[in-house]
Design a protein around this motif. Structure first.
Motif, mmCIF file in Angstrom:
data_model
loop_
_atom_site.group_PDB
_atom_site.id
_atom_site.type_symbol
_atom_site.label_atom_id
_atom_site.label_comp_id
_atom_site.label_asym_id
_atom_site.label_seq_id
_atom_site.Cartn_x
_atom_site.Cartn_y
_atom_site.Cartn_z
ATOM 1 N N ARG A 168 0.958 10.792 -74.600
ATOM 2 C CA ARG A 168 1.271 11.062 -76.005
ATOM 3 C C ARG A 168 1.788 12.483 -76.151
ATOM 4 O O ARG A 168 1.235 13.427 -75.604
ATOM 5 C CB ARG A 168 0.014 10.873 -76.857
ATOM 6 N N LEU A 169 2.866 12.631 -76.917
ATOM 7 C CA LEU A 169 3.434 13.935 -77.245
ATOM 8 C C LEU A 169 3.155 14.199 -78.714
ATOM 9 O O LEU A 169 3.523 13.390 -79.573
ATOM 10 C CB LEU A 169 4.946 13.918 -76.989
ATOM 11 N N VAL A 170 2.488 15.321 -79.011
ATOM 12 C CA VAL A 170 2.087 15.624 -80.387
ATOM 13 C C VAL A 170 2.871 16.825 -80.910
ATOM 14 O O VAL A 170 2.819 17.910 -80.330
ATOM 15 C CB VAL A 170 0.576 15.893 -80.492
ATOM 16 N N LEU A 171 3.607 16.596 -81.996
ATOM 17 C CA LEU A 171 4.433 17.620 -82.615
ATOM 18 C C LEU A 171 4.055 17.727 -84.087
ATOM 19 O O LEU A 171 3.148 17.054 -84.548
ATOM 20 C CB LEU A 171 5.916 17.258 -82.484
ATOM 21 N N SER A 172 4.772 18.564 -84.832
ATOM 22 C CA SER A 172 4.530 18.610 -86.268
ATOM 23 C C SER A 172 5.818 18.804 -87.021
ATOM 24 O O SER A 172 6.839 19.209 -86.471
ATOM 25 C CB SER A 172 3.546 19.733 -86.628
ATOM 26 N N THR A 173 5.769 18.507 -88.295
ATOM 27 C CA THR A 173 6.892 18.701 -89.203
ATOM 28 C C THR A 173 6.326 19.206 -90.523
ATOM 29 O O THR A 173 5.160 18.952 -90.832
ATOM 30 C CB THR A 173 7.690 17.395 -89.385
ATOM 31 N N LEU A 174 7.148 19.917 -91.290
ATOM 32 C CA LEU A 174 6.626 20.568 -92.488
ATOM 33 C C LEU A 174 6.418 19.627 -93.658
ATOM 34 O O LEU A 174 5.630 19.920 -94.551
ATOM 35 C CB LEU A 174 7.559 21.706 -92.923
ATOM 36 N N SER A 175 7.139 18.507 -93.704
ATOM 37 C CA SER A 175 6.980 17.609 -94.852
ATOM 38 C C SER A 175 7.242 16.181 -94.438
ATOM 39 O O SER A 175 7.724 15.902 -93.333
ATOM 40 C CB SER A 175 7.917 18.008 -96.003
ATOM 41 N N ASN A 228 12.764 1.769 -63.231
ATOM 42 C CA ASN A 228 11.614 1.817 -64.123
ATOM 43 C C ASN A 228 12.077 2.040 -65.568
ATOM 44 O O ASN A 228 12.921 2.910 -65.828
ATOM 45 C CB ASN A 228 10.671 2.948 -63.719
ATOM 46 N N PRO A 229 11.539 1.266 -66.509
ATOM 47 C CA PRO A 229 11.977 1.410 -67.904
ATOM 48 C C PRO A 229 11.556 2.750 -68.492
ATOM 49 O O PRO A 229 10.486 3.277 -68.192
ATOM 50 C CB PRO A 229 11.288 0.243 -68.608
ATOM 51 N N GLN A 230 12.411 3.296 -69.321
ATOM 52 C CA GLN A 230 12.149 4.540 -70.025
ATOM 53 C C GLN A 230 12.074 4.265 -71.527
ATOM 54 O O GLN A 230 12.531 3.211 -71.985
ATOM 55 C CB GLN A 230 13.267 5.561 -69.709
ATOM 56 N N PRO A 231 11.471 5.159 -72.317
ATOM 57 C CA PRO A 231 10.877 6.443 -71.952
ATOM 58 C C PRO A 231 9.522 6.266 -71.274
ATOM 59 O O PRO A 231 8.917 5.197 -71.338
ATOM 60 C CB PRO A 231 10.735 7.144 -73.297
ATOM 61 N N PHE A 232 9.030 7.353 -70.665
ATOM 62 C CA PHE A 232 7.760 7.311 -69.964
ATOM 63 C C PHE A 232 6.594 7.680 -70.867
ATOM 64 O O PHE A 232 5.452 7.318 -70.587
ATOM 65 C CB PHE A 232 7.794 8.262 -68.759
ATOM 66 N N ILE A 233 6.864 8.427 -71.930
ATOM 67 C CA ILE A 233 5.810 8.809 -72.881
ATOM 68 C C ILE A 233 5.646 7.689 -73.903
ATOM 69 O O ILE A 233 6.606 7.299 -74.567
ATOM 70 C CB ILE A 233 6.155 10.137 -73.578
ATOM 71 N N ASP A 234 4.440 7.158 -74.027
ATOM 72 C CA ASP A 234 4.211 5.982 -74.862
ATOM 73 C C ASP A 234 4.257 6.273 -76.351
ATOM 74 O O ASP A 234 4.689 5.430 -77.137
ATOM 75 C CB ASP A 234 2.852 5.355 -74.525
ATOM 76 N N GLN A 235 3.783 7.441 -76.759
ATOM 77 C CA GLN A 235 3.723 7.762 -78.184
ATOM 78 C C GLN A 235 4.217 9.183 -78.447
ATOM 79 O O GLN A 235 3.986 10.083 -77.650
ATOM 80 C CB GLN A 235 2.288 7.664 -78.721
ATOM 81 N N VAL A 236 4.886 9.336 -79.579
ATOM 82 C CA VAL A 236 5.192 10.653 -80.126
ATOM 83 C C VAL A 236 4.552 10.708 -81.506
ATOM 84 O O VAL A 236 4.745 9.795 -82.321
ATOM 85 C CB VAL A 236 6.706 10.900 -80.233
ATOM 86 N N VAL A 237 3.781 11.753 -81.755
ATOM 87 C CA VAL A 237 3.076 11.897 -83.033
ATOM 88 C C VAL A 237 3.643 13.093 -83.775
ATOM 89 O O VAL A 237 3.739 14.187 -83.213
ATOM 90 C CB VAL A 237 1.559 12.083 -82.812
ATOM 91 N N TRP A 238 4.027 12.867 -85.007
ATOM 92 C CA TRP A 238 4.391 13.953 -85.923
ATOM 93 C C TRP A 238 3.228 14.161 -86.867
ATOM 94 O O TRP A 238 2.916 13.278 -87.662
ATOM 95 C CB TRP A 238 5.585 13.557 -86.769
ATOM 96 N N GLN A 239 2.612 15.304 -86.801
ATOM 97 C CA GLN A 239 1.611 15.649 -87.801
ATOM 98 C C GLN A 239 2.319 16.369 -88.944
ATOM 99 O O GLN A 239 3.077 17.308 -88.714
ATOM 100 C CB GLN A 239 0.524 16.541 -87.198
ATOM 101 N N ILE A 240 2.098 15.935 -90.169
ATOM 102 C CA ILE A 240 2.747 16.538 -91.330
ATOM 103 C C ILE A 240 1.885 17.690 -91.817
ATOM 104 O O ILE A 240 0.742 17.491 -92.228
ATOM 105 C CB ILE A 240 2.961 15.494 -92.439
ATOM 106 N N VAL A 241 2.429 18.895 -91.728
ATOM 107 C CA VAL A 241 1.685 20.098 -92.087
ATOM 108 C C VAL A 241 2.366 20.777 -93.265
ATOM 109 O O VAL A 241 3.523 20.546 -93.551
ATOM 110 C CB VAL A 241 1.574 21.066 -90.898
ATOM 111 N N GLY A 242 1.639 21.645 -93.930
ATOM 112 C CA GLY A 242 2.186 22.295 -95.108
ATOM 113 C C GLY A 242 2.903 23.595 -94.838
ATOM 114 O O GLY A 242 3.617 24.095 -95.699
#
Length: 605
Positions: free
Chosen positions: A56-63, A260-274
């Motif tokens: 899992r890749l965890v990122l964020s976005t402002l809105s 091998n099928p891609q992508p290799f990362i199963d999940q990408v998470v955007w956390q919505i932050v203020g």
């Protein structure tokens, strides 16, 4: 295509070219510049419902995202770099156009016919075949005058603004027929392809107001399972105000060299932050995988690289543009002026705009807000672009000079009253409201300094940060605003910004016309220099010779610096911190950290 960016307009709406909109991360458009930040104010414990051990890749976005419909999108960041692809793409290292859904293309000798051949066995995320029918359908929608979209502007060809004709040749080939050679066509065909089998009924059916149902299709209230994609990920979950989870698309076309099928990362998470502050704190806590490095955080993060097991990547000058601008629109709607006529006279006086530009202390912006990690910006075209013209080529610049600013204001009939206030020739105090998007620490700091700088000229600036979606509505719908700080996405191909510079462009923000479904304006008008810039963008897209194209774009940059529809501020460096557990990162300003998401992997700590 320029897009408004919540980081810098890098979201109004592409300028990077259409392909860059996907990884500018925009795009940057009136609206600004693209920024993807890692996880914000919530703990990873909130993801307990997700499988605990998946990569899992965890990122964020402002809105929150504003739409799940790529054709209707006007802001950046957005979900589409993760969920959709076009016929072509962009190499994030070199900037070259590369195959995507199309494996090859052939261009006729006269440059007016391009035939794309799709890859074999392409599928949508629901398992249905992706065919030339989907490609033709996508461009029918994009070119439909009843559907407002920023993407259409980038395909207008010649003085008449003609559009390509897109037709199926056979089961795997699709043909673009152009009225004349069009230099940006290959970059523009990175436009996201959408599924005809899902969306055609919404295009062909009209609502009670007479507009296609497509305009309200795939809004953010649509269940994620109904969003059918062709990119590396599909939409798994969206909780407003909290997070977006992208799940690996099991039908994505890419495979590695061993099959091998891609992508290799199963999940990408955007956390919505203020805010960017929240994202920074979450990254330092160790639970996030990447964060855009704000200048004020750079020194502290640099000291923590080894302990925090991350690397700060420097991609050089950013693709986006940061700017301050006035609403030059002199039109009315239902008999009511969009801008107070007194203020409108100030804003439309080029001497007034030049005085304001001299009155902004950009060196202090660089030193205090950007911590030295940037340079003065002098052009709407991205610094990494081969069409960027530096000041040494005759572009006017505006070094901080408050005395020069006052001289210009006095020459235009303004004066300082006994209270130290700037007043116009009729005695009206010069005062206006300045807006930007809230939660962006850099932009809010820029606004505070501009307010302070202009106070030295006797001008009162009422600075008012707004929620990003509210800001976009002001700039693109109501058109009732006075001054703004924003940024636009950028790219290597200047025609990606055609939607900013064409007179009827969807992001002609400083003098916006009403959209197809909006209440029309009365008395809209354009200045001669404004028309000249639009003509030059048309000519440059027609020109195949690169040297001649450069000369045409150089003239546009000279005009924008002379007449200042946008008062450019600072070009910041493209900086991001990425956990070393993310393997395969090849960071550049062009593609960011995740342009090659399909081949990235998450290593165990």
């Amino acid at each position: 295509m320029a897009q408004l960016s919540m980081r810098g307009w890098h979201s109004l709406k592409g300028q990077i070219s259409r392909p860059w909109r996907r990884w500018r991360g925009m795009v940057a458009a009136l609206l600004v510049l693209v920024f993807m930040l890692p996880l914000g104010g919530c703990s990873l414990e909130q993801f307990a419902k997700a499988e605990a051990n998946v990569p899992r890749l965890v990122l964020s976005t402002l809105s929150d995202p504003k739409t799940f419909n790529p054709i209707l999108s006007q802001e950046s960041p957005n979900i589409f770099p993760w969920t959709f692809e076009g016929l072509t793409g962009t190499d994030g290292l070199t900037g070259d156009v590369i195959p995507a859904l199309a494996e090859t293309w052939d261009i006729s000798e006269d440059g007016k016919t391009i035939v794309f051949t799709l890859r074999e066995g392409l599928q949508w995320s629901d398992g249905e075949p992706l065919t030339v029918e989907d490609v033709v359908f996508t461009y029918d929608v994009l070119f439909n005058p009843d559907i407002p979209t920023n993407g259409r502007d980038s395909f207008r060809i010649g003085t008449q603004g003609l559009l390509p004709t897109v037709t199926a040749v056979d089961e795997r080939r699709v043909q673009f027929s152009l009225p004349e050679p069009f230099a940006p066509i290959l970059r523009n065909t990175a436009t996201e392809i959408i599924p005809a089998h899902i969306l055609r009924p919404a295009v062909e059916t009209r609502g009670s107001d007479g507009t296609p149902l497509f305009l309200s299709t795939w809004g953010t209230d649509t269940p994620p399972a109904q969003i059918i994609t062709n990119g590396p990920y599909r939409l798994g979950q969206y909780i407003p105000g909290e997070r977006v989870i992208f799940e690996r698309n099991p039908h994505y076309w890419r495979k590695d060299e061993t099959g091998n099928p891609q992508p290799f990362i199963d999940q990408v998470v955007w956390q919505i932050v203020g805010s960017t502050d929240t994202a920074f704190l979450q990254f330092r806590s160790g639970g996030l995988d990447s964060v855009g490095v704000q200048p004020g955080f750079f020194s502290l993060l640099k000291q923590e690289e080894e302990r925090g097991n991350f690397t700060i990547y420097n991609g050089g000058p950013d693709l986006g543009t940061n700017f301050f601008f006035f609403n030059l629109n002199q039109a009315s709607r239902n008999g009511r002026p969009l801008v107070d006529p007194i203020r409108s006279r100030w804003f439309n006086d080029v001497t007034f705009r030049q005085a304001i530009s001299y009155g902004i202390d950009r060196d202090t912006l660089i030193n205090n807000i950007f911590q030295g990690l940037g340079a003065v910006q002098t052009s709407p075209i991205s610094v990494p672009s081969p069409f960027f013209a530096p000041p040494e080529m005759g572009l006017r610049t505006y070094d901080y000079n408050p005395e020069k600013a006052k001289e210009l204001l006095i020459s235009a009939g303004f004066s300082i009253n006994g209270s130290g206030q700037l007043v116009d020739p009729d005695g009206n105090r010069v005062r206006f409201t300045l807006i930007t998007n809230s939660g962006n620490r850099i932009r809010e700091a820029i606004g505070a300094q501009i307010k302070s700088d202009l106070e030295q000229l006797g001008i009162q600036v009422d600075f008012q940060p707004l929620a990003f979606n509210v800001l976009v509505d002001r700039l693109t719908d109501s058109l009732e605003w006075e001054a703004c700080i924003l940024s636009l996405t950028g790219g290597l191909e200047p025609n990606g910004g055609a939607n900013v510079w064409l007179l009827d462009g969807a992001l002609h923000a400083f003098n916006q016309q009403a959209g197809p479904s909006q209440t029309p304006l009365e008395g809209w008008q354009a200045a001669d220099w404004e028309r000249r810039i639009a003509d030059l963008y048309i000519q440059a897209a027609q020109e195949i010779d690169e040297e001649r194209r450069f000369e045409l774009y150089k003239e546009t940059q000279q005009l924008t610096q002379e007449y200042l529809p946008f008062i450019y501020l600072i070009n910041n460096l493209s900086l991001a911190a990425v956990r070393n557990t993310v393997e395969g990162v090849q960071y550049t300003a062009i593609g960011g950290a995740f342009w090659n998401i399909h081949e990235l992997q998450i290593a165990e700590d």
